[in-house]
Design an enzyme around this catalytic site. Structure first.
Site, PDB file in Angstrom:
ATOM      1  N   ARG A 268      -0.142  -5.655   9.133  1.00  0.00           N
ATOM      2  CA  ARG A 268       1.214  -5.089   8.907  1.00  0.00           C
ATOM      3  C   ARG A 268       1.814  -4.614  10.206  1.00  0.00           C
ATOM      4  O   ARG A 268       0.976  -3.863  11.069  1.00  0.00           O
ATOM      5  CB  ARG A 268       1.226  -3.989   7.786  1.00  0.00           C
ATOM      6  CG  ARG A 268       2.445  -3.587   7.447  1.00  0.00           C
ATOM      7  CD  ARG A 268       2.405  -2.463   6.512  1.00  0.00           C
ATOM      8  NE  ARG A 268       3.783  -2.627   5.572  1.00  0.00           N
ATOM      9  CZ  ARG A 268       4.148  -1.779   4.745  1.00  0.00           C
ATOM     10  NH1 ARG A 268       3.149  -0.949   4.056  1.00  0.00           N
ATOM     11  NH2 ARG A 268       5.163  -1.731   3.928  1.00  0.00           N
TER      12      ARG A 268
ATOM     13  N   TYR B  92       1.557   4.450  13.675  1.00  0.00           N
ATOM     14  CA  TYR B  92       0.062   4.743  13.620  1.00  0.00           C
ATOM     15  C   TYR B  92      -0.555   4.291  14.493  1.00  0.00           C
ATOM     16  O   TYR B  92      -0.075   3.604  15.481  1.00  0.00           O
ATOM     17  CB  TYR B  92      -0.583   4.671  12.103  1.00  0.00           C
ATOM     18  CG  TYR B  92       0.025   5.277  11.032  1.00  0.00           C
ATOM     19  CD1 TYR B  92       0.204   6.705  11.069  1.00  0.00           C
ATOM     20  CD2 TYR B  92       0.669   4.545  10.077  1.00  0.00           C
ATOM     21  CE1 TYR B  92       0.884   7.225  10.125  1.00  0.00           C
ATOM     22  CE2 TYR B  92       1.294   5.445   8.948  1.00  0.00           C
ATOM     23  CZ  TYR B  92       1.409   6.561   9.032  1.00  0.00           C
ATOM     24  OH  TYR B  92       1.958   7.261   8.005  1.00  0.00           O
TER      25      TYR B  92
ATOM     26  N   ALA C 147      -3.134   2.898   2.615  1.00  0.00           N
ATOM     27  CA  ALA C 147      -3.782   3.181   4.184  1.00  0.00           C
ATOM     28  C   ALA C 147      -4.959   3.866   3.748  1.00  0.00           C
ATOM     29  O   ALA C 147      -5.097   4.938   3.317  1.00  0.00           O
ATOM     30  CB  ALA C 147      -2.794   3.829   4.862  1.00  0.00           C
TER      31      ALA C 147
ATOM     32  N   GLN D 139      -5.810  -1.868   2.560  1.00  0.00           N
ATOM     33  CA  GLN D 139      -5.180  -1.540   3.983  1.00  0.00           C
ATOM     34  C   GLN D 139      -5.990  -0.511   4.894  1.00  0.00           C
ATOM     35  O   GLN D 139      -6.250   0.507   4.294  1.00  0.00           O
ATOM     36  CB  GLN D 139      -3.663  -1.157   3.922  1.00  0.00           C
ATOM     37  CG  GLN D 139      -2.848  -0.914   5.404  1.00  0.00           C
ATOM     38  CD  GLN D 139      -1.531  -0.107   5.090  1.00  0.00           C
ATOM     39  OE1 GLN D 139      -1.743   0.972   5.027  1.00  0.00           O
ATOM     40  NE2 GLN D 139      -0.518  -0.972   5.513  1.00  0.00           N
TER      41      GLN D 139
ATOM     42  N   LEU E  86      13.386  -1.938   0.614  1.00  0.00           N
ATOM     43  CA  LEU E  86      14.648  -1.692  -0.197  1.00  0.00           C
ATOM     44  C   LEU E  86      14.741  -3.096  -0.992  1.00  0.00           C
ATOM     45  O   LEU E  86      15.991  -3.330  -1.005  1.00  0.00           O
ATOM     46  CB  LEU E  86      15.688  -1.109   0.446  1.00  0.00           C
ATOM     47  CG  LEU E  86      15.758   0.381   0.689  1.00  0.00           C
ATOM     48  CD1 LEU E  86      17.066   0.846   1.352  1.00  0.00           C
ATOM     49  CD2 LEU E  86      15.401   1.198  -0.360  1.00  0.00           C
TER      50      LEU E  86
ATOM     51  N   PRO F 259       0.726  -1.164  -0.029  1.00  0.00           N
ATOM     52  CA  PRO F 259       0.103  -0.059  -0.098  1.00  0.00           C
ATOM     53  C   PRO F 259       0.679   1.189  -0.211  1.00  0.00           C
ATOM     54  O   PRO F 259       1.942   1.499   0.767  1.00  0.00           O
ATOM     55  CB  PRO F 259      -0.778  -0.134   1.301  1.00  0.00           C
ATOM     56  CG  PRO F 259       0.033  -1.049   2.193  1.00  0.00           C
ATOM     57  CD  PRO F 259       0.643  -1.877   1.099  1.00  0.00           C
TER      58      PRO F 259
END
Length: 370
Positions: free
Chosen positions: A233, A185, A59, A102, A304, A25
């Site tokens: 997640r 969050y 999100a 998400q 990455l 996401p």
């Protein structure tokens, strides 16, 4: 029969994926009052033609005040649902890629400016700003407006909003839900002792700090169809002394698995403004490896992952079951095509693009999507 782990099929709950490439996401900050716009037709439609195994919608806030910015997508109203339905109808006309969403709440990191306009917090008195809510009245940065500590009614409202958004996602025919418990969050804020200073049953011990995120998982799992996966997640570490760490993440992952979680997506960071991250290729993979050794459900690695051989190595060494890409696929929207060509594998492609197949990769495109 696939030649590689990356392009071998996998099942997450009841969802069959043709390969192990997850489009993570990615917030676009381009919604209007929580409603998707024409940008999302372009953005999601583009990615849905990439040949990846699954596409995850950015999100998506379960409440207006849970948006990271005023430009975030929401799924908290009929208007939000109708706008998302229009986009999904368009995407599905041309792509058969599974679509996940998400669901999240930004907590104390809500009410911020769009990144390209500075990304700073907007106070309740500023245009496009509002009062934030969190486990405790502890601001993300000293200069930010402190959030309102969620009381019992507030906790009930957030839980109910997650459940309602999950029901809306089901009505939209979305294939899977990912609950956002990472990147500083709201749910991550409950987990970390750096942001959770509560003295009731939702604060203090690890068991108490996990309580609200697990309650949210439970209501989403109940609200979303039982034959479709619900995943989580997580940030495996705060990269800050005294914060959430990998050992606590393992306990949380085991608790999620026991409740019926279908997969764990392992990221890191985002909770502390003082985090010290050692960034490099695959820098988050060791955290995914630790979680994978503790649970039997699929684990997704991210961070990455840009090289084809790198992605394959993560899977063949058993560090994770799937890899997620974000910035890499924004930069190269045909990343899965190029990975398939590199390994001599096949991907779905729309009929309109079949003639683009290079002669040296005559078997690159499999069954056309659509």
């Amino acid at each position: 029969m696939s030649k590689t782990r990356l392009f071998s099929p996998i099942r997450i709950g009841s969802l069959n994926m043709r390969n192990r490439i997850v489009i993570a996401p990615m917030c676009q900050y381009s919604a209007a009052d929580g409603e998707m716009t024409d940008w999302h037709h372009i953005h999601l439609g583009h990615l849905a033609l990439s040949g990846a195994g699954i596409l995850t919608i950015e999100a998506t806030a379960v409440l207006p005040e849970g948006r990271i910015t005023y430009g975030d997508v929401g799924l908290y109203s009929d208007g939000c649902q109708a706008a998302m339905d229009r986009v999904l109808t368009s995407v599905r006309r041309w792509s058969n890629m599974p679509v996940a969403i998400q669901l999240g709440h930004a907590g104390r990191k809500a009410s911020t400016e769009k990144p390209w306009l500075g990304g700073h917090q907007l106070s309740p008195g500023e245009k496009n700003g509002w009062k934030t809510a969190a486990p405790s009245a502890v601001a993300f940065k000293p200069e930010y407006d402190p959030p309102q500590q969620l009381d019992r009614d507030g906790l009930k409202r957030v839980r109910g909003a997650f459940a309602d958004a999950a029901r809306r996602a089901a009505a939209l025919g979305i294939d899977a839900v990912q609950i956002h418990g990472a990147h500083g969050y709201l749910l991550h804020q409950f987990l970390s002792p750096l942001s959770n200073k509560r003295t009731d049953e939702y604060g203090g011990s690890l068991e108490n700090r996990m309580r609200f995120p697990l309650e949210v998982f439970d209501v989403v799992r109940e609200a979303f169809p039982s034959d479709k996966p619900v995943t989580m997640r997580v940030s495996a570490t705060d990269w800050a002394q005294g914060g959430w760490d990998n050992a606590q993440t393992v306990v949380f992952a085991e608790a999620l698995e026991a409740r019926g979680c279908s997969a764990i997506h392992v990221s890191t960071g985002g909770l502390s403004a003082h985090q010290q991250i050692s960034i490099g290729p695959s820098y988050q993979v060791p955290f995914a490896r630790t979680v994978k050794h503790a649970v039997k459900i699929p684990v997704i690695a991210v961070g990455l992952i840009t090289d084809f051989e790198q992605a394959e190595a993560i899977l063949t060494t058993g560090d994770a079951d799937l890899i997620a890409i974000a910035r890499a696929i924004l930069y190269d929207p045909r990343w899965p095509w190029h990975a398939a060509a590199h390994f001599g594998e096949t991907v779905d492609a729309p009929e309109q693009y079949l003639r683009s197949q290079p002669r040296q990769f005559k078997d690159l495109f499999g069954t056309p999507a659509g």
